[in-house]
Design a protein around this motif. Structure first.
Motif, PDB file in Angstrom:
ATOM      1  N   THR A  25       4.367  -0.480  -9.898  1.00 42.51           N
ATOM      2  CA  THR A  25       4.519   0.980  -9.831  1.00 42.51           C
ATOM      3  C   THR A  25       5.446   1.412 -10.957  1.00 42.51           C
ATOM      4  N   GLN A  26       5.394   2.698 -11.274  1.00 40.65           N
ATOM      5  CA  GLN A  26       6.214   3.225 -12.362  1.00 40.65           C
ATOM      6  C   GLN A  26       7.419   4.031 -11.889  1.00 40.65           C
ATOM      7  N   LEU A  27       7.246   4.797 -10.815  1.00 42.43           N
ATOM      8  CA  LEU A  27       8.268   5.768 -10.429  1.00 42.43           C
ATOM      9  C   LEU A  27       8.962   5.437  -9.119  1.00 42.43           C
ATOM     10  N   LEU A  49       0.838  -1.201   0.000  1.00 43.94           N
ATOM     11  CA  LEU A  49       0.000   0.000   0.000  1.00 43.94           C
ATOM     12  C   LEU A  49       0.874   1.253   0.000  1.00 43.94           C
ATOM     13  N   LEU A  50       1.949   1.229   0.775  1.00 39.40           N
ATOM     14  CA  LEU A  50       2.867   2.363   0.804  1.00 39.40           C
ATOM     15  C   LEU A  50       3.569   2.544  -0.542  1.00 39.40           C
ATOM     16  N   ALA A  51       3.923   1.447  -1.210  1.00 44.28           N
ATOM     17  CA  ALA A  51       4.550   1.552  -2.536  1.00 44.28           C
ATOM     18  C   ALA A  51       3.616   2.253  -3.517  1.00 44.28           C
ATOM     19  N   ARG A  52       2.351   1.868  -3.521  1.00 41.50           N
ATOM     20  CA  ARG A  52       1.381   2.506  -4.421  1.00 41.50           C
ATOM     21  C   ARG A  52       1.168   3.966  -4.046  1.00 41.50           C
ATOM     22  N   THR A  53       1.231   4.250  -2.766  1.00 45.87           N
ATOM     23  CA  THR A  53       1.073   5.632  -2.304  1.00 45.87           C
ATOM     24  C   THR A  53       2.245   6.491  -2.756  1.00 45.87           C
ATOM     25  N   LEU A  54       3.453   5.958  -2.643  1.00 43.68           N
ATOM     26  CA  LEU A  54       4.632   6.689  -3.114  1.00 43.68           C
ATOM     27  C   LEU A  54       4.532   6.966  -4.607  1.00 43.68           C
ATOM     28  N   ASP A  55       4.081   5.981  -5.361  1.00 40.53           N
ATOM     29  CA  ASP A  55       3.956   6.148  -6.807  1.00 40.53           C
ATOM     30  C   ASP A  55       2.942   7.253  -7.129  1.00 40.53           C
ATOM     31  N   ARG A  56       1.826   7.252  -6.419  1.00 46.74           N
ATOM     32  CA  ARG A  56       0.803   8.289  -6.639  1.00 46.74           C
ATOM     33  C   ARG A  56       1.347   9.664  -6.279  1.00 46.74           C
ATOM     34  N   ALA A  57       2.084   9.762  -5.170  1.00 48.21           N
ATOM     35  CA  ALA A  57       2.653  11.048  -4.759  1.00 48.21           C
ATOM     36  C   ALA A  57       3.676  11.537  -5.784  1.00 48.21           C
ATOM     37  N   ALA A  58       4.489  10.625  -6.312  1.00 46.71           N
ATOM     38  CA  ALA A  58       5.484  11.004  -7.322  1.00 46.71           C
ATOM     39  C   ALA A  58       4.794  11.558  -8.569  1.00 46.71           C
ATOM     40  N   LYS A  59       3.740  10.902  -8.998  1.00 44.82           N
ATOM     41  CA  LYS A  59       3.017  11.360 -10.188  1.00 44.82           C
ATOM     42  C   LYS A  59       2.336  12.702  -9.929  1.00 44.82           C
ATOM     43  N   ASP A  60       1.762  12.856  -8.756  1.00 44.13           N
ATOM     44  CA  ASP A  60       1.028  14.092  -8.454  1.00 44.13           C
ATOM     45  C   ASP A  60       1.958  15.286  -8.253  1.00 44.13           C
ATOM     46  N   THR A  61       3.182  15.045  -7.787  1.00 42.50           N
ATOM     47  CA  THR A  61       4.150  16.150  -7.667  1.00 42.50           C
ATOM     48  C   THR A  61       4.870  16.408  -8.990  1.00 42.50           C
ATOM     49  N   GLY A  62       4.833  15.437  -9.895  1.00 41.76           N
ATOM     50  CA  GLY A  62       5.468  15.601 -11.197  1.00 41.76           C
ATOM     51  C   GLY A  62       6.933  15.239 -11.251  1.00 41.76           C
ATOM     52  N   VAL A  63       7.465  14.590 -10.185  1.00 44.05           N
ATOM     53  CA  VAL A  63       8.888  14.245 -10.175  1.00 44.05           C
ATOM     54  C   VAL A  63       9.157  13.060 -11.102  1.00 44.05           C
ATOM     55  N   ASN A  64      10.448  12.849 -11.405  1.00 43.17           N
ATOM     56  CA  ASN A  64      10.832  11.752 -12.294  1.00 43.17           C
ATOM     57  C   ASN A  64      10.833  10.409 -11.587  1.00 43.17           C
ATOM     58  N   PHE A  65      11.349  10.390 -10.343  1.00 42.95           N
ATOM     59  CA  PHE A  65      11.385   9.160  -9.551  1.00 42.95           C
ATOM     60  C   PHE A  65      11.253   9.502  -8.072  1.00 42.95           C
ATOM     61  N   ILE A  66      10.847   8.502  -7.293  1.00 41.63           N
ATOM     62  CA  ILE A  66      10.856   8.623  -5.832  1.00 41.63           C
ATOM     63  C   ILE A  66      11.588   7.417  -5.264  1.00 41.63           C
ATOM     64  N   GLY A  67      12.596   7.664  -4.450  1.00 42.87           N
ATOM     65  CA  GLY A  67      13.409   6.599  -3.875  1.00 42.87           C
ATOM     66  C   GLY A  67      13.160   6.452  -2.390  1.00 42.87           C
ATOM     67  N   GLY A  68      13.416   5.251  -1.888  1.00 46.82           N
ATOM     68  CA  GLY A  68      13.241   5.008  -0.466  1.00 46.82           C
ATOM     69  C   GLY A  68      12.437   3.769  -0.152  1.00 46.82           C
ATOM     70  N   TYR A  69      12.027   3.018  -1.188  1.00 49.04           N
ATOM     71  CA  TYR A  69      11.413   1.717  -0.906  1.00 49.04           C
ATOM     72  C   TYR A  69      12.574   0.783  -0.557  1.00 49.04           C
ATOM     73  N   SER A  70      13.073   0.985   0.657  1.00 47.38           N
ATOM     74  CA  SER A  70      14.414   0.507   1.009  1.00 47.38           C
ATOM     75  C   SER A  70      14.444  -0.178   2.360  1.00 47.38           C
ATOM     76  N   ALA A  71      15.523  -0.932   2.580  1.00 46.24           N
ATOM     77  CA  ALA A  71      15.757  -1.591   3.866  1.00 46.24           C
ATOM     78  C   ALA A  71      17.250  -1.660   4.132  1.00 46.24           C
ATOM     79  N   LEU A  72      17.612  -1.609   5.410  1.00 51.98           N
ATOM     80  CA  LEU A  72      19.005  -1.716   5.851  1.00 51.98           C
ATOM     81  C   LEU A  72      19.130  -3.008   6.658  1.00 51.98           C
ATOM     82  N   VAL A  73      19.695  -4.053   6.031  1.00 47.04           N
ATOM     83  CA  VAL A  73      19.700  -5.375   6.656  1.00 47.04           C
ATOM     84  C   VAL A  73      21.114  -5.967   6.694  1.00 47.04           C
TER      85      VAL A  73
END
Length: 450
Positions: free
Chosen positions: A139-141, A93-117
């Motif tokens: 997702t696209q972005l 759900l968060l991944a889809r939310t990030l994608d929607r936010a990236a599209k709505d702000t007009g940015v090229n990409f959004i990073g941070g679907y990340s983990a430190l393991v």
């Protein structure tokens, strides 16, 4: 005091030598967005991103117009998403939310679907990792990164083995686009918290609430500068690169300060990395060839790249108050016209790229391999790559695309800045018994510095 000749020189760099600001990246902390449910957390993340980054693209375009400086990408990085939830469905759900936010702000990409393991998995992180293939396929972005090793912790081989499987799954789920999902996935050793470049950008826990980071570029400018000192000794070459890097970084500092002022957000860092593009005249490989190599990958390539990387850092660090990110020279194969040509004519191999990793930013990047490459072989390549970072106390990474249905000699076209990837041969000898041992390779002795 800037004089007329310096202004004209900069204009020429922009018009003739592909000088640009590769990215303005706004880092946003989402740690305060955690709520009782996944839906509430996702809504809070979306609202905060829109509130802080809603004017990012508009501001970047205005700076381009006012200063005449091309800003190629406007991007967002956020807190590692693995920290914000515990269940697989909430991460998706968060991944889809990030994608929607990236599209709505007009940015090229959004990073941070990340983990430190790098030292182990929590239950939530294990659930998060299982969602990466679906998240990148649907997702696209959204860009993803995972840190599996560090100089202080060693190499988490269970994570290395898991990432091999995740890369294969991601490629399969995006087979209709040549495994494009893998182009949005980076696996790190010693990942940095303020990297503005995709696909590895995330907003680290040590970062402020919100910050502006800038990544500069300029391989074409460096090559043109070296053309003016043909035949000179390598000390002169290093000095020329250093002076050119200073000029490039000063432009990045100017854009960063202006973006910070207009958005009311603190300035973070300028990343000095020379980031190539598939465009002719904008290649790191061509810089190395200008030094005297027939082709990138020829004997002497690693030494030439070491010289370039060091000179870029020495020149850039004098031009900005705050230097960070990765800072050096990127060598992504599909994104660099000279690298593509070197692979296609047989001058550049995967093993040579691994050696070049020791002296450059990041490492084996945007490399396409045959679709039948096994998950264990990918994990073995990853283990070698992160070992270089752990032992040399530097950031290294792997961004590899096992292109479904493709074999050596085929070409995969990703389009835009991601370019065209010739399929490279992979050592076919088996490493699966080593990878399946699991556990953790201990940190090197020099990690004990306290």
């Amino acid at each position: 005091m800037i004089n007329t000749s310096e202004i004209l020189e900069t204009i020429n760099m922009i018009r003739q030598e592909h000088l640009d600001v590769r990215t303005i990246t706004m880092g946003i902390s989402l740690l305060d967005c955690v709520r009782q449910s996944g839906r509430e957390t996702a809504d809070a993340c979306y609202d905060k991103i829109m509130r802080l980054a809603g004017r990012l693209v508009e501001t970047g375009c205005a700076i381009e117009k006012d200063f005449g400086i091309p800003i190629i990408n406007k991007r967002i990085s956020v807190t590692p998403i693995s920290m914000l939830a515990h269940k697989a469905e909430d991460f998706l759900l968060l991944a889809r939310t990030l994608d929607r936010a990236a599209k709505d702000t007009g940015v090229n990409f959004i990073g941070g679907y990340s983990a430190l393991v790098q030292k182990g998995f929590t239950k939530g992180e294990a659930a998060f990792l299982s969602t990466i293939p679906e998240a990148l396929a649907t997702t696209q972005l959204v860009c993803s990164s995972v840190n599996v090793a560090s100089t202080r912790a060693g190499i988490h081989m269970d994570a290395v083995a898991e990432m091999g499987r995740i890369i294969k799954d991601t490629a399969a789920r995006t087979a209709d686009s040549g495994g494009f999902g893998c182009a949005k996935l980076v696996v790190f050793a010693n990942a940095v918290e303020d990297n503005p470049f995709m696909a590895g950008a995330f907003h680290g826990v040590g970062e402020p609430e919100c910050v502006i980071n800038v990544g500069v570029s300029g391989p074409g400018v460096v090559k043109c500068a070296l053309e003016k000192v043909k035949g000179a000794d390598l000390g002169t070459v290093a000095e020329t690169i250093k002076k050119t890097a200073f000029k490039i970084t000063r432009m990045g500092q100017l854009v960063a300060a202006e973006a910070s002022h207009r958005l009311g957000v603190p300035f973070g860092i300028v990343d000095l990395s020379l980031a190539p593009t598939p465009a002719v005249g904008d290649s790191v490989a061509h810089i190395l060839e200008e030094m005297g190599l027939e082709k990138c990958g020829a004997p002497g390539t690693t030494a030439a790249l070491a010289l370039l990387n060091d000179a870029v850092k020495k020149g850039g660090v004098m031009a900005s108050s705050y230097v960070g990110g990765l800072s050096g020279a990127f060598i992504p194969v599909s994104e660099d016209a000279g690298m593509i040509d070197a692979v296609q004519c047989g001058a550049l191999s995967l093993e040579k790229l691994e050696a070049m990793t020791c002296v450059c930013s990041v490492g084996i990047d945007m490399v396409v391999v045959p679709g039948d490459t096994t998950a264990e072989t990918i994990s073995g390549i990853l283990a070698d790559e992160v070992a270089l970072g752990v032992v040399n106390t530097k950031t290294t990474a792997l961004r590899i695309i096992p292109a479904p249905g493709k074999s050596v000699g085929d070409v995969v076209d990703f389009g835009g800045l991601l370019g065209t990837g010739p399929v490279m041969p992979v050592n076919r000898f088996d490493c699966s018994a080593f990878v399946r041992r699991g556990g953790r390779i201990p940190a090197p002795m020099h990690s004990l510095k306290n």
